[in-house]
Design an enzyme around this catalytic site. Structure first.
Site, PDB file in Angstrom:
ATOM      1  N   CYS A 163       0.909  -1.229   0.207  1.00 31.22           N
ATOM      2  CA  CYS A 163       0.003  -0.090   0.057  1.00 31.22           C
ATOM      3  C   CYS A 163       0.660   1.358   0.134  1.00 31.22           C
ATOM      4  O   CYS A 163       2.160   1.000   0.377  1.00 31.22           O
ATOM      5  CB  CYS A 163      -0.927  -0.024   1.233  1.00 31.22           C
ATOM      6  SG  CYS A 163      -2.373   1.316   1.084  1.00 31.22           S
ATOM      7  N   CYS A 165      -0.231   4.185   1.768  1.00 28.72           N
ATOM      8  CA  CYS A 165      -0.710   5.217   2.803  1.00 28.72           C
ATOM      9  C   CYS A 165       0.387   5.392   3.773  1.00 28.72           C
ATOM     10  O   CYS A 165       0.447   6.802   4.149  1.00 28.72           O
ATOM     11  CB  CYS A 165      -1.859   4.706   3.553  1.00 28.72           C
ATOM     12  SG  CYS A 165      -1.730   2.974   4.246  1.00 28.72           S
ATOM     13  N   CYS A 173      -4.168   5.977  -0.041  1.00 26.77           N
ATOM     14  CA  CYS A 173      -3.653   4.508  -0.647  1.00 26.77           C
ATOM     15  C   CYS A 173      -3.346   4.658  -1.868  1.00 26.77           C
ATOM     16  O   CYS A 173      -3.204   3.289  -2.299  1.00 26.77           O
ATOM     17  CB  CYS A 173      -4.849   3.331  -0.206  1.00 26.77           C
ATOM     18  SG  CYS A 173      -5.074   3.390   1.614  1.00 26.77           S
ATOM     19  N   LYS A 240     -12.243  -5.358   2.189  1.00 23.86           N
ATOM     20  CA  LYS A 240     -11.738  -4.487   3.479  1.00 23.86           C
ATOM     21  C   LYS A 240     -12.729  -3.307   3.475  1.00 23.86           C
ATOM     22  O   LYS A 240     -12.932  -2.251   2.556  1.00 23.86           O
ATOM     23  CB  LYS A 240     -10.273  -3.935   3.016  1.00 23.86           C
ATOM     24  CG  LYS A 240      -9.932  -2.894   3.859  1.00 23.86           C
ATOM     25  CD  LYS A 240      -8.357  -2.571   3.488  1.00 23.86           C
ATOM     26  CE  LYS A 240      -7.847  -1.750   4.462  1.00 23.86           C
ATOM     27  NZ  LYS A 240      -6.293  -1.067   4.043  1.00 23.86           N
ATOM     28  N   ARG A 250      -3.344   3.053  12.532  1.00 20.36           N
ATOM     29  CA  ARG A 250      -2.737   4.334  11.765  1.00 20.36           C
ATOM     30  C   ARG A 250      -1.958   5.056  12.765  1.00 20.36           C
ATOM     31  O   ARG A 250      -0.887   5.637  12.090  1.00 20.36           O
ATOM     32  CB  ARG A 250      -3.881   4.943  11.349  1.00 20.36           C
ATOM     33  CG  ARG A 250      -4.781   4.344  10.245  1.00 20.36           C
ATOM     34  CD  ARG A 250      -6.101   5.136   9.919  1.00 20.36           C
ATOM     35  NE  ARG A 250      -6.917   4.450   8.876  1.00 20.36           N
ATOM     36  CZ  ARG A 250      -7.965   4.705   8.413  1.00 20.36           C
ATOM     37  NH1 ARG A 250      -8.700   5.685   9.188  1.00 20.36           N
ATOM     38  NH2 ARG A 250      -8.624   3.997   7.709  1.00 20.36           N
ATOM     39  N   ARG A 262     -11.300   7.133   3.867  1.00 24.00           N
ATOM     40  CA  ARG A 262     -10.942   6.215   2.548  1.00 24.00           C
ATOM     41  C   ARG A 262     -12.373   5.440   2.175  1.00 24.00           C
ATOM     42  O   ARG A 262     -12.475   4.457   1.722  1.00 24.00           O
ATOM     43  CB  ARG A 262     -10.211   5.274   3.239  1.00 24.00           C
ATOM     44  CG  ARG A 262      -8.555   5.927   3.287  1.00 24.00           C
ATOM     45  CD  ARG A 262      -7.631   5.043   4.029  1.00 24.00           C
ATOM     46  NE  ARG A 262      -6.555   5.596   4.401  1.00 24.00           N
ATOM     47  CZ  ARG A 262      -5.643   5.208   5.227  1.00 24.00           C
ATOM     48  NH1 ARG A 262      -5.571   4.385   6.070  1.00 24.00           N
ATOM     49  NH2 ARG A 262      -4.540   6.038   5.188  1.00 24.00           N
ATOM     50  N   LYS A 293     -11.495  -7.911   5.918  1.00 21.59           N
ATOM     51  CA  LYS A 293     -11.106  -7.132   7.030  1.00 21.59           C
ATOM     52  C   LYS A 293     -11.796  -5.919   7.402  1.00 21.59           C
ATOM     53  O   LYS A 293     -12.301  -5.623   6.299  1.00 21.59           O
ATOM     54  CB  LYS A 293      -9.706  -6.547   6.583  1.00 21.59           C
ATOM     55  CG  LYS A 293      -8.892  -5.653   7.653  1.00 21.59           C
ATOM     56  CD  LYS A 293      -7.592  -4.932   7.061  1.00 21.59           C
ATOM     57  CE  LYS A 293      -7.025  -4.002   7.998  1.00 21.59           C
ATOM     58  NZ  LYS A 293      -5.716  -3.492   7.395  1.00 21.59           N
ATOM     59  N   SER A 320      -6.520  -3.775  14.349  1.00 21.23           N
ATOM     60  CA  SER A 320      -5.960  -3.268  15.749  1.00 21.23           C
ATOM     61  C   SER A 320      -7.131  -2.855  16.628  1.00 21.23           C
ATOM     62  O   SER A 320      -6.883  -3.153  17.980  1.00 21.23           O
ATOM     63  CB  SER A 320      -5.075  -1.922  15.437  1.00 21.23           C
ATOM     64  OG  SER A 320      -5.695  -1.117  14.603  1.00 21.23           O
ATOM     65  N   TYR A 359      -2.796  -9.795  16.110  1.00 24.26           N
ATOM     66  CA  TYR A 359      -1.743  -9.365  16.801  1.00 24.26           C
ATOM     67  C   TYR A 359      -1.434 -10.429  18.350  1.00 24.26           C
ATOM     68  O   TYR A 359      -0.780 -10.070  18.893  1.00 24.26           O
ATOM     69  CB  TYR A 359      -2.196  -7.704  17.576  1.00 24.26           C
ATOM     70  CG  TYR A 359      -2.178  -6.783  16.454  1.00 24.26           C
ATOM     71  CD1 TYR A 359      -1.184  -6.304  15.795  1.00 24.26           C
ATOM     72  CD2 TYR A 359      -3.399  -6.573  15.912  1.00 24.26           C
ATOM     73  CE1 TYR A 359      -1.112  -5.281  14.775  1.00 24.26           C
ATOM     74  CE2 TYR A 359      -3.555  -5.867  14.652  1.00 24.26           C
ATOM     75  CZ  TYR A 359      -2.377  -5.057  14.120  1.00 24.26           C
ATOM     76  OH  TYR A 359      -2.339  -4.089  13.146  1.00 24.26           O
TER      77      TYR A 359
END
Length: 370
Positions: A163, A165, A173, A240, A250, A262, A293, A320, A359
């Site tokens: 990407c 971004c 992006c 997404k 971010r 976005r 996602k 996240s 994560y």
């Protein structure tokens, strides 16, 4: 105007800055997405070898209970070699420079870590520009980390997120028009070049997360043209969705848009029909793996992805915000962290995913026997 022409024009216009010219020339297109010399037999989706060229990619073709081999761990790679910075909004997660990477990964690999996904985080001043030219800089964080990991941990499967971004001055992006809207054609040309650079640096898998139309086909064609499509997995962020769950990411990646949002290229919440169309699109363009996602909020889309791509592995990204919310709930005593992490992840698997970007991976390496 093609991206290659744009780069050439900007290069000659800025004749007093040799270093900038060199950077821009690195971003030149390998091949036009509209006209290519590639000749393949049958539809582009017939190109299958890359999807199972690696032992781990072959294991992803099977359905089973949660195991260590199903997990991909996100890493934020800084261009500051000695950085090891805790991300306050993302519990227990850090940005790390190259000099900190080996010591961090070694114990996780010993515990059974099989795969990582790399996100570059350029921190140096003035490195970001409107074209994201630093994204495929050979001295940039993703390419340098890929080469280091291949050398030090040859058994580790490397996914490179693709990407712009993190590298654009505006935080979007892709490449923008003068009115601030996304220029899909130039963005696809640029994104496919970045994917090629990561693949040629040694990434086992390239994963475009930009959501631009046509980028899967463009990447696949360039991989074929370069003669490496048989050894690179192409994993698409196919469904997404836009939303508020990306805030901690971010913060970690420094990729907040400087204006707007976005919503015009990420899917709208509740857009199930659009998600299904995007999944069909990416499968037809040659994706080896399709991703949904965020994960836990879109179990119905994961199920749709499994139905539409019944012969492909389906990945799901526990983003996240999901991770941070589970940590907050555990801290508040709602349930213990292990129970909540397992329930969330097993729900994703029941919906149809066979790969989980999470994560929680370091925790699962301790909690799982296999």
């Amino acid at each position: 105007m093609s991206f290659s022409s744009l780069v050439s024009d900007l290069t000659y216009r800025d004749s007093d800055r040799d270093e900038k010219r060199s950077t821009l020339s690195r971003a030149k297109s390998y091949a036009s997405t509209a006209a290519t010399s590639v000749s393949i037999s049958g539809d582009i989706s017939s190109q299958l070898h890359g999807g199972y060229s690696h032992p781990l990619a072959r294991a992803w073709q099977a359905e089973r209970q949660l195991t260590k081999s199903m997990l991909i761990y996100p890493l934020f790679i800084s261009d500051s070699p000695d950085e090891e910075m805790l991300i306050p909004s993302l519990p227990n997660q850090h940005r790390r420079g190259l000099n900190k990477l080996v010591a961090f990964l070694a114990p996780l690999v010993r515990k059974g870590l099989r795969s990582v996904i790399l996100f570059g985080v350029p921190m140096a001043p003035n490195v970001k520009d409107a074209l994201g030219t630093a994204a495929d800089d050979p001295k940039g964080p993703v390419i340098q980390a890929t080469r280091l990991i291949r050398r030090r941990f040859p058994e580790l499967f490397i996914v490179a997120d693709v990407c712009l971004c993190e590298y654009t001055s505006h935080g979007h992006c892709g490449i923008l028009r003068d009115d601030g809207s996304l220029n899909n054609q130039l963005s696809v040309d640029r994104i496919s070049d970045v994917a090629m650079a990561y693949a040629e640096a040694g990434a086992h898998c390239v994963a475009p997360s930009d959501m631009n139309d046509g980028r899967i086909r463009a990447i696949k064609l360039k991989l074929i043209e370069a003669g490496i499509a048989h050894q690179v997995v192409l994993m698409s962020y196919s469904a997404k969705f836009s939303g508020c769950l990306y805030g901690p990411f971010r913060d970690a990646a420094g990729s907040c848009p400087s204006f707007g949002d976005r919503r015009c290229y990420q899917l709208p919440p509740g857009g199930r029909g659009l998600a299904r169309r995007a999944i069909h699109r990416d499968i037809n363009e040659g994706a080896d793996i399709i991703m949904v996602k965020p994960a836990s909020q879109y179990l119905d889309i994961i199920s749709d992805a499994k139905e539409i791509g019944k012969d492909l592995p389906v990945a799901a990204y526990q983003v996240s915000g999901e991770f941070a919310m589970i940590h907050a709930a555990a801290k508040a005593g709602v349930f213990d962290l292990k129970t909540m992490a397992f329930e969330a992840t097993e729900g994703i698997l029941r919906a149809g995913a066979t790969i989980v970007v999470s994560y929680f991976t370091p925790d699962f390496l301790d909690w799982l026997s296999d």
